[in-house]
Scaffold this active site. Sequence first.
Site, PDB file in Angstrom:
ATOM      1  N   ARG A  17       0.844  -1.192   0.000  1.00 12.67           N
ATOM      2  CA  ARG A  17       0.000   0.000   0.000  1.00 12.67           C
ATOM      3  C   ARG A  17       0.881   1.245   0.000  1.00 12.67           C
ATOM      4  O   ARG A  17       2.101   1.164   0.112  1.00 12.67           O
ATOM      5  CB  ARG A  17      -0.914   0.012   1.230  1.00 12.67           C
ATOM      6  CG  ARG A  17      -0.179  -0.033   2.560  1.00 12.67           C
ATOM      7  CD  ARG A  17      -1.133  -0.284   3.718  1.00 12.67           C
ATOM      8  NE  ARG A  17      -0.422  -0.346   4.998  1.00 12.67           N
ATOM      9  CZ  ARG A  17      -0.979  -0.703   6.137  1.00 12.67           C
ATOM     10  NH1 ARG A  17      -2.256  -1.037   6.175  1.00 12.67           N
ATOM     11  NH2 ARG A  17      -0.270  -0.729   7.249  1.00 12.67           N
ATOM     12  N   GLY A  18       0.256   2.388  -0.146  1.00 15.30           N
ATOM     13  CA  GLY A  18       0.951   3.657  -0.037  1.00 15.30           C
ATOM     14  C   GLY A  18       2.099   3.806  -1.014  1.00 15.30           C
ATOM     15  O   GLY A  18       2.005   3.469  -2.196  1.00 15.30           O
ATOM     16  N   ILE A  19       3.217   4.315  -0.512  1.00 17.82           N
ATOM     17  CA  ILE A  19       4.375   4.591  -1.347  1.00 17.82           C
ATOM     18  C   ILE A  19       4.921   3.313  -1.973  1.00 17.82           C
ATOM     19  O   ILE A  19       5.280   3.285  -3.156  1.00 17.82           O
ATOM     20  CB  ILE A  19       5.462   5.303  -0.515  1.00 17.82           C
ATOM     21  CG1 ILE A  19       4.984   6.711  -0.111  1.00 17.82           C
ATOM     22  CG2 ILE A  19       6.775   5.379  -1.285  1.00 17.82           C
ATOM     23  CD1 ILE A  19       5.869   7.389   0.921  1.00 17.82           C
ATOM     24  N   ASP A  53       7.506 -10.625   7.612  1.00 19.01           N
ATOM     25  CA  ASP A  53       7.759  -9.706   8.708  1.00 19.01           C
ATOM     26  C   ASP A  53       9.257  -9.415   8.700  1.00 19.01           C
ATOM     27  O   ASP A  53      10.069 -10.310   8.950  1.00 19.01           O
ATOM     28  CB  ASP A  53       7.329 -10.335  10.030  1.00 19.01           C
ATOM     29  CG  ASP A  53       7.504  -9.408  11.224  1.00 19.01           C
ATOM     30  OD1 ASP A  53       8.242  -8.406  11.109  1.00 19.01           O
ATOM     31  OD2 ASP A  53       6.911  -9.689  12.283  1.00 19.01           O
ATOM     32  N   TYR A 145      10.632   7.122  15.602  1.00 21.75           N
ATOM     33  CA  TYR A 145      10.485   7.105  14.141  1.00 21.75           C
ATOM     34  C   TYR A 145      11.603   7.914  13.488  1.00 21.75           C
ATOM     35  O   TYR A 145      12.241   7.466  12.520  1.00 21.75           O
ATOM     36  CB  TYR A 145       9.116   7.665  13.772  1.00 21.75           C
ATOM     37  CG  TYR A 145       8.774   7.586  12.302  1.00 21.75           C
ATOM     38  CD1 TYR A 145       8.373   6.387  11.731  1.00 21.75           C
ATOM     39  CD2 TYR A 145       8.827   8.718  11.502  1.00 21.75           C
ATOM     40  CE1 TYR A 145       8.040   6.316  10.386  1.00 21.75           C
ATOM     41  CE2 TYR A 145       8.498   8.660  10.160  1.00 21.75           C
ATOM     42  CZ  TYR A 145       8.101   7.457   9.603  1.00 21.75           C
ATOM     43  OH  TYR A 145       7.780   7.392   8.264  1.00 21.75           O
ATOM     44  N   LYS A 149      14.560   6.561  10.920  1.00 24.06           N
ATOM     45  CA  LYS A 149      14.659   7.073   9.556  1.00 24.06           C
ATOM     46  C   LYS A 149      15.975   7.805   9.322  1.00 24.06           C
ATOM     47  O   LYS A 149      16.536   7.768   8.220  1.00 24.06           O
ATOM     48  CB  LYS A 149      13.470   7.987   9.258  1.00 24.06           C
ATOM     49  CG  LYS A 149      12.127   7.249   9.208  1.00 24.06           C
ATOM     50  CD  LYS A 149      12.098   6.209   8.109  1.00 24.06           C
ATOM     51  CE  LYS A 149      10.723   5.618   7.901  1.00 24.06           C
ATOM     52  NZ  LYS A 149      10.677   4.647   6.775  1.00 24.06           N
TER      53      LYS A 149
END
Length: 239
Positions: A17-19, A53, A145, A149
């Site tokens: 999903r998403g990016i 995972d 987070y 990153k």
Amino acid sequence: MKGALVSRSVLITGGSRGIGLAAARAFQAAGDRVAVTYRTAEPPSGVLAIRCDVTDTAQVDAAFKEAEDAHGPVEVLVCCAGIAKDGLLMRMSEDDFTSVLDTNLTGTFRAVKRASKAMLRARSGRVVLVSSAVGLRGEAGQANYAASKAGLVGFARSMARELGSRNITFNVVAPGLTSTQMADVLTDEQRESLVAQIPLGRLALPEEIASAITFLASPQAGYVTGAVIPVDGGAGMGH
């Protein structure tokens, strides 16, 4: 990816999903053979979807083997799998911190280490890591987070130096706030506050992030490595 001469084997972690999914569709449109990993979301149609995972080394190895059996050795790796567990430091548990790093940073280490075997043999490869503008500029309530990153930048640049002589490139895309399910949890007030900090005054589209990813994996970017490309509407300028 315009300019690609042959169909390549592409693996995208967190591509359901998403990016990640937008990148998968973009690679597919260029004629590449695409596999994506997913953990809890519904597997997307039209691509080879592999449950994995990234916090489990054995599952990462099995996912690569399934992709290799179907499409050949992975030539392009995009690491997009990630989670967020936001909270102020004084309310953040140790598990909230370490689990985010285990998925976002150590999960990337696991995937890159596995992919590097075939890339070293081929003396060629493209690796793109999906970081975040938050990893460059910081954000209150996202220490875990942001740390995960930011770590991707140091990891990618170390790998660019370590494996550059084998024609394996490592680059980072740093998206800003993007219209994905992760952004859907924001309240209207939070969204308006964040958008007000973006010079272009809107959220990114996943397809806009995917364009940067596919460029970095393209022949045209063959001399680009160790780069961090912000796709954030100007939110992180100067970082």
